[in-house]
Design a protein around this motif. Structure first.
Motif, mmCIF file in Angstrom:
data_model
loop_
_atom_site.group_PDB
_atom_site.id
_atom_site.type_symbol
_atom_site.label_atom_id
_atom_site.label_comp_id
_atom_site.label_asym_id
_atom_site.label_seq_id
_atom_site.Cartn_x
_atom_site.Cartn_y
_atom_site.Cartn_z
ATOM 1 N N ASN A 34 0.856 -1.184 0.000
ATOM 2 C CA ASN A 34 0.000 0.000 0.000
ATOM 3 C C ASN A 34 0.898 1.242 0.000
ATOM 4 N N PRO A 35 0.864 2.080 -1.052
ATOM 5 C CA PRO A 35 1.772 3.235 -1.109
ATOM 6 C C PRO A 35 1.517 4.261 -0.002
ATOM 7 N N VAL A 36 0.282 4.381 0.458
ATOM 8 C CA VAL A 36 -0.008 5.320 1.545
ATOM 9 C C VAL A 36 0.655 4.837 2.832
ATOM 10 N N LEU A 37 0.538 3.536 3.101
ATOM 11 C CA LEU A 37 1.180 2.975 4.300
ATOM 12 C C LEU A 37 2.697 3.063 4.190
ATOM 13 N N GLN A 38 3.240 2.854 2.995
ATOM 14 C CA GLN A 38 4.690 2.931 2.808
ATOM 15 C C GLN A 38 5.184 4.349 3.073
ATOM 16 N N THR A 39 4.436 5.346 2.614
ATOM 17 C CA THR A 39 4.816 6.738 2.851
ATOM 18 C C THR A 39 4.778 7.051 4.345
ATOM 19 N N ARG A 40 3.728 6.602 5.025
ATOM 20 C CA ARG A 40 3.636 6.800 6.479
ATOM 21 C C ARG A 40 4.781 6.087 7.200
ATOM 22 N N PHE A 41 5.096 4.872 6.757
ATOM 23 C CA PHE A 41 6.180 4.096 7.362
ATOM 24 C C PHE A 41 7.504 4.853 7.247
ATOM 25 N N GLU A 42 7.786 5.382 6.056
ATOM 26 C CA GLU A 42 9.043 6.107 5.852
ATOM 27 C C GLU A 42 9.115 7.357 6.716
ATOM 28 N N ARG A 43 8.003 8.087 6.828
ATOM 29 C CA ARG A 43 7.995 9.306 7.639
ATOM 30 C C ARG A 43 8.163 8.984 9.122
ATOM 31 N N ILE A 44 7.471 7.969 9.595
ATOM 32 C CA ILE A 44 7.556 7.606 11.014
ATOM 33 C C ILE A 44 8.953 7.115 11.355
ATOM 34 N N THR A 45 9.542 6.272 10.517
ATOM 35 C CA THR A 45 10.868 5.730 10.827
ATOM 36 C C THR A 45 11.953 6.795 10.762
ATOM 37 N N LYS A 46 11.730 7.877 10.023
ATOM 38 C CA LYS A 46 12.698 8.976 10.007
ATOM 39 C C LYS A 46 12.576 9.854 11.251
ATOM 40 N N GLU A 47 11.436 9.791 11.931
ATOM 41 C CA GLU A 47 11.217 10.594 13.130
ATOM 42 C C GLU A 47 11.578 9.857 14.413
ATOM 43 N N LEU A 48 11.894 8.570 14.322
ATOM 44 C CA LEU A 48 12.266 7.787 15.496
ATOM 45 C C LEU A 48 13.769 7.563 15.520
ATOM 46 N N ARG A 49 14.358 7.761 16.688
ATOM 47 C CA ARG A 49 15.811 7.650 16.875
ATOM 48 C C ARG A 49 16.187 6.199 17.179
ATOM 49 N N CYS A 50 17.288 5.756 16.594
ATOM 50 C CA CYS A 50 17.838 4.446 16.940
ATOM 51 C C CYS A 50 18.450 4.560 18.330
ATOM 52 N N LEU A 51 18.021 3.728 19.240
ATOM 53 C CA LEU A 51 18.489 3.811 20.614
ATOM 54 C C LEU A 51 19.923 3.317 20.768
ATOM 55 N N GLN A 52 20.390 2.562 19.802
ATOM 56 C CA GLN A 52 21.765 2.064 19.860
ATOM 57 C C GLN A 52 22.733 3.057 19.209
ATOM 58 N N CYS A 53 22.358 3.602 18.065
ATOM 59 C CA CYS A 53 23.235 4.537 17.352
ATOM 60 C C CYS A 53 23.103 5.959 17.889
ATOM 61 N N GLN A 54 21.928 6.361 18.277
ATOM 62 C CA GLN A 54 21.579 7.625 18.904
ATOM 63 C C GLN A 54 21.665 8.838 17.995
ATOM 64 N N ASN A 55 22.393 8.820 16.920
ATOM 65 C CA ASN A 55 22.430 9.957 16.013
ATOM 66 C C ASN A 55 21.796 9.630 14.671
ATOM 67 N N GLU A 56 21.223 8.460 14.549
ATOM 68 C CA GLU A 56 20.597 8.040 13.303
ATOM 69 C C GLU A 56 19.136 7.701 13.564
ATOM 70 N N SER A 57 18.334 7.869 12.537
ATOM 71 C CA SER A 57 16.950 7.429 12.650
ATOM 72 C C SER A 57 16.925 5.917 12.453
ATOM 73 N N ILE A 58 15.814 5.302 12.820
ATOM 74 C CA ILE A 58 15.732 3.856 12.629
ATOM 75 C C ILE A 58 15.643 3.520 11.149
ATOM 76 N N ALA A 59 15.279 4.492 10.318
ATOM 77 C CA ALA A 59 15.250 4.270 8.869
ATOM 78 C C ALA A 59 16.663 4.150 8.309
ATOM 79 N N ASP A 60 17.617 4.870 8.890
ATOM 80 C CA ASP A 60 18.986 4.905 8.374
ATOM 81 C C ASP A 60 19.924 3.927 9.062
#
Length: 140
Positions: A34-60
């Protein structure tokens, strides 16, 4: 008449299909179909911080924890959760640190406002000291 009686039974049968018979929510590349869900997924994962890396989003991030968090976000999106519910779940579980841009709160305004307040007070002190010294007589 007989067709109408079968219609609710057919809908119930479709709802009770096993997951193997339902279309997979992911395509061959691991993206949501679903392209709408994929767009939401990408936006949400860019707004969440990786707790291990701390300077990267979970998307990166390539960390295993980030992959688990991406999987969790994907599952919640497929389950029909709203963005606010996903952010609330992640914040409740991992704290406000997991968000790159945490929502406004009195605590955050104090943290962000304190340096400006200290700078303002320091500037006033310097101004008053300089003004008092300018009124003092010069030593000859």
């Amino acid at each position: 008449m007989r067709f109408r009686a079968m219609l609710p039974a057919a809908a119930l049968l479709c709802a009770l299909q096993s997951p193997a018979q339902q279309p997979a929510p992911l395509d061959d590349h691991g993206q949501l179909r679903n392209p709408v869900l994929q767009t939401r997924f990408e936006r949400i994962t860019k707004e969440l911080r990786c707790l291990q890396c701390q300077n990267e989003s979970i998307a990166d991030s390539n960390a295993e924890l980030a992959a688990d968090l991406r999987r969790q976000v994907r599952e919640m999106l497929v389950a029909g959760q709203s963005d606010a519910a996903i952010f609330s779940f992640m914040t409740d579980r991992y704290g406000e640190f997991v968000r790159f841009a945490p929502p406004w709160s009195p605590k955050s305004s104090l943290i962000w406002g304190a340096p400006f307040f200290v700078l303002l007070v320091g500037g006033l002190i310097v101004f008053r000291v300089a003004r008092q010294r300018s009124r003092m007589p010069l030593d000859e």
